[in-house]
Enzyme design. Sequence first.
Site: not given
Length: 104
Positions: A22, A64-65, A68
């Site tokens: 990241c 993954h995003e 966030h």
Amino acid sequence: IVLVNPKIVKKSMFQDTDMEACLSFPDISGMVKRPSWIEVEAQNLKGEKFKAKFEGYEARLFQHEYDHLEGILFIDRLDSYTKHEIREELDLLQKKYSATEINH
């Protein structure tokens, strides 16, 4: 593709493990286990709802995003052994960025 207010509504029971990193954690990477496919509900720019299915690398990238947005970082998904292995690097990053002074 634009996804407004995305939500993961289905995911594979089968999980793949692959290397992730990241930009928030320079030079740190580790193996992360994630569902191999996901189904997402979202809206487009006109506010119209739609569903999309992502598989493989696209599924991993989306998750993954999406993490966030949920306040989860990839390091939160690392196994305890790997977290222990990168502890020193994480401590250095924390020290570097928490030590910055704000001058008024």
